[in-house]
Design a protein around this motif. Sequence first.
Motif, PDB file in Angstrom:
ATOM      1  N   SER A 298       2.007   5.049   3.338  1.00 19.91           N
ATOM      2  CA  SER A 298       3.478   4.467   3.688  1.00 19.91           C
ATOM      3  C   SER A 298       4.375   5.381   3.948  1.00 19.91           C
ATOM      4  O   SER A 298       4.150   6.530   3.673  1.00 19.91           O
ATOM      5  CB  SER A 298       3.686   3.600   2.536  1.00 19.91           C
ATOM      6  OG  SER A 298       4.061   4.362   1.623  1.00 19.91           O
TER       7      SER A 298
ATOM      8  N   ARG B   9       7.095   5.760   2.522  1.00 24.04           N
ATOM      9  CA  ARG B   9       7.661   6.042   1.214  1.00 24.04           C
ATOM     10  C   ARG B   9       6.593   7.293   0.499  1.00 24.04           C
ATOM     11  O   ARG B   9       7.281   8.205   0.281  1.00 24.04           O
ATOM     12  CB  ARG B   9       7.607   4.758   0.225  1.00 24.04           C
ATOM     13  CG  ARG B   9       8.670   4.959  -0.755  1.00 24.04           C
ATOM     14  CD  ARG B   9       8.848   3.801  -1.600  1.00 24.04           C
ATOM     15  NE  ARG B   9       8.866   4.086  -3.050  1.00 24.04           N
ATOM     16  CZ  ARG B   9       7.898   3.495  -3.688  1.00 24.04           C
ATOM     17  NH1 ARG B   9       7.097   2.910  -3.380  1.00 24.04           N
ATOM     18  NH2 ARG B   9       7.984   3.751  -4.939  1.00 24.04           N
ATOM     19  N   PHE B  10       5.545   7.040   1.033  1.00 19.72           N
ATOM     20  CA  PHE B  10       4.619   8.192   0.488  1.00 19.72           C
ATOM     21  C   PHE B  10       4.965   9.526   1.375  1.00 19.72           C
ATOM     22  O   PHE B  10       4.889  10.560   0.516  1.00 19.72           O
ATOM     23  CB  PHE B  10       3.117   7.650   0.773  1.00 19.72           C
ATOM     24  CG  PHE B  10       1.886   8.726   0.787  1.00 19.72           C
ATOM     25  CD1 PHE B  10       1.740   9.238  -0.543  1.00 19.72           C
ATOM     26  CD2 PHE B  10       1.503   9.330   1.918  1.00 19.72           C
ATOM     27  CE1 PHE B  10       0.761  10.315  -0.816  1.00 19.72           C
ATOM     28  CE2 PHE B  10       0.603  10.703   1.742  1.00 19.72           C
ATOM     29  CZ  PHE B  10       0.092  10.844   0.269  1.00 19.72           C
ATOM     30  N   TYR B  11       4.915   9.385   2.349  1.00 21.03           N
ATOM     31  CA  TYR B  11       5.173  10.605   3.375  1.00 21.03           C
ATOM     32  C   TYR B  11       6.731  11.380   2.732  1.00 21.03           C
ATOM     33  O   TYR B  11       6.609  12.546   2.975  1.00 21.03           O
ATOM     34  CB  TYR B  11       5.084  10.462   4.881  1.00 21.03           C
ATOM     35  CG  TYR B  11       3.704  10.209   5.119  1.00 21.03           C
ATOM     36  CD1 TYR B  11       2.685  11.295   5.084  1.00 21.03           C
ATOM     37  CD2 TYR B  11       3.196   8.967   5.697  1.00 21.03           C
ATOM     38  CE1 TYR B  11       1.414  11.306   5.301  1.00 21.03           C
ATOM     39  CE2 TYR B  11       1.759   8.893   5.965  1.00 21.03           C
ATOM     40  CZ  TYR B  11       1.195  10.071   5.875  1.00 21.03           C
ATOM     41  OH  TYR B  11      -0.425   9.962   6.196  1.00 21.03           O
ATOM     42  N   LYS B  12       7.619  10.204   2.564  1.00 22.87           N
ATOM     43  CA  LYS B  12       9.091  10.956   2.150  1.00 22.87           C
ATOM     44  C   LYS B  12       8.649  11.714   0.862  1.00 22.87           C
ATOM     45  O   LYS B  12       9.189  12.762   0.742  1.00 22.87           O
ATOM     46  CB  LYS B  12       9.765   9.439   2.098  1.00 22.87           C
ATOM     47  CG  LYS B  12      10.510   9.283   3.066  1.00 22.87           C
ATOM     48  CD  LYS B  12      11.664   8.273   2.463  1.00 22.87           C
ATOM     49  CE  LYS B  12      12.520   7.833   3.795  1.00 22.87           C
ATOM     50  NZ  LYS B  12      13.513   6.668   3.601  1.00 22.87           N
ATOM     51  N   HIS B  13       8.004  11.146   0.073  1.00 21.04           N
ATOM     52  CA  HIS B  13       7.666  11.813  -1.379  1.00 21.04           C
ATOM     53  C   HIS B  13       6.912  13.265  -1.011  1.00 21.04           C
ATOM     54  O   HIS B  13       7.184  14.090  -1.749  1.00 21.04           O
ATOM     55  CB  HIS B  13       6.838  10.745  -2.169  1.00 21.04           C
ATOM     56  CG  HIS B  13       7.699   9.761  -2.648  1.00 21.04           C
ATOM     57  ND1 HIS B  13       7.213   8.621  -3.483  1.00 21.04           N
ATOM     58  CD2 HIS B  13       8.975   9.579  -2.935  1.00 21.04           C
ATOM     59  CE1 HIS B  13       8.202   8.023  -3.808  1.00 21.04           C
ATOM     60  NE2 HIS B  13       9.277   8.368  -3.264  1.00 21.04           N
TER      61      HIS B  13
ATOM     62  N   MET C  64       0.684  -1.098   0.166  1.00 21.05           N
ATOM     63  CA  MET C  64       0.046   0.108  -0.039  1.00 21.05           C
ATOM     64  C   MET C  64       0.983   1.101  -0.129  1.00 21.05           C
ATOM     65  O   MET C  64       1.669   1.438   0.994  1.00 21.05           O
ATOM     66  CB  MET C  64      -0.917   0.095   1.173  1.00 21.05           C
ATOM     67  CG  MET C  64      -1.626   1.172   1.636  1.00 21.05           C
ATOM     68  SD  MET C  64      -3.341   0.817   0.338  1.00 21.05           S
ATOM     69  CE  MET C  64      -4.113   2.228   0.642  1.00 21.05           C
ATOM     70  N   TYR C  65       0.821   1.978  -1.148  1.00 25.83           N
ATOM     71  CA  TYR C  65       1.829   3.282  -1.307  1.00 25.83           C
ATOM     72  C   TYR C  65       1.212   4.464  -0.247  1.00 25.83           C
ATOM     73  O   TYR C  65       2.020   5.003   0.388  1.00 25.83           O
ATOM     74  CB  TYR C  65       1.761   3.542  -2.660  1.00 25.83           C
ATOM     75  CG  TYR C  65       2.556   4.984  -2.822  1.00 25.83           C
ATOM     76  CD1 TYR C  65       3.892   4.978  -2.582  1.00 25.83           C
ATOM     77  CD2 TYR C  65       1.729   6.086  -3.383  1.00 25.83           C
ATOM     78  CE1 TYR C  65       4.632   6.395  -3.028  1.00 25.83           C
ATOM     79  CE2 TYR C  65       2.427   7.129  -3.753  1.00 25.83           C
ATOM     80  CZ  TYR C  65       3.906   7.326  -3.446  1.00 25.83           C
ATOM     81  OH  TYR C  65       4.495   8.227  -3.682  1.00 25.83           O
ATOM     82  N   PHE C  66      -0.149   4.572  -0.513  1.00 23.79           N
ATOM     83  CA  PHE C  66      -0.915   5.753   0.371  1.00 23.79           C
ATOM     84  C   PHE C  66      -0.610   5.715   1.904  1.00 23.79           C
ATOM     85  O   PHE C  66      -1.190   4.596   2.135  1.00 23.79           O
ATOM     86  CB  PHE C  66      -2.214   6.064  -0.228  1.00 23.79           C
ATOM     87  CG  PHE C  66      -2.284   6.608  -1.722  1.00 23.79           C
ATOM     88  CD1 PHE C  66      -1.816   8.065  -1.906  1.00 23.79           C
ATOM     89  CD2 PHE C  66      -2.824   5.912  -2.595  1.00 23.79           C
ATOM     90  CE1 PHE C  66      -1.965   8.664  -3.084  1.00 23.79           C
ATOM     91  CE2 PHE C  66      -2.878   6.435  -3.896  1.00 23.79           C
ATOM     92  CZ  PHE C  66      -2.154   7.610  -4.164  1.00 23.79           C
TER      93      PHE C  66
END
Length: 232
Positions: A5, A7-11, A1-3
């Motif tokens: 995650s 990684r999502f917050y890093k982006h 799950m990207y949203f």
Amino acid sequence: MYFGSVRFYKHVILITMALIVISSVTSCAFMAISNYHMKKLLRENGLAASAHTPSINSDDTAATDIRKQYNSASFDYQKLYPLLNIDNDFIYDEDLPKSVYLTFDDGPSSLTSQILDILKEHNVQATFFINYSDSMESQALYRRMLEEGHTIGVHSTCHQYATIYQSTAAFLDDFAQTAFMLEQVTGVKPEILRFPGGSINSYSKAVYQQTIGEMLRRGYTYYDWNVSADDA
Ligand SMILES: [Zn+2]
């Protein structure tokens, strides 16, 4: 799950930082460009104006250009004292023989009537750049100057460099009082001025370009000097 995650917050953080950097760089660049244009305008006007001292006249192209540029720009001080405006029809004739102009600053003083007597005796006309005084004696002297063929110009009201060269508006405030007083007393509108301390001095560094531009725009002619009696 990207949203949601890590990684999502890093982006999200990276994109936000990138946007902040891009918008700061853009607004800096924009400010630098407008600052450059403003400086260029003032520099051209100021240098053109000072190069034409002391014989600025309405037919002169450089002076006309300065007036046009300041007319097209909009500064708050341009709205001050709308009556301080001259229909300048003075034409400078370069073919005239060289002349010496006698000018007297900072009067009227206790010596002014003596000076007028001497000028009269020799049938010589001069120019008086006036510091504000509306006493009965001074009023009589202004009228006498005009009756005897002399020219009256504005010098200053307070003659305090730190006050009058604070801004162009401050200069106009000071200039207006003497200009209006002289017009009221003599019925003649002064059309020329001499800047206290000269048109460019250490107090006026920050404002002389726009102040000179403004006085030219209003149709006034200013005169510096190239010989001094060293009696100041
Ligand atoms: Zn003076």
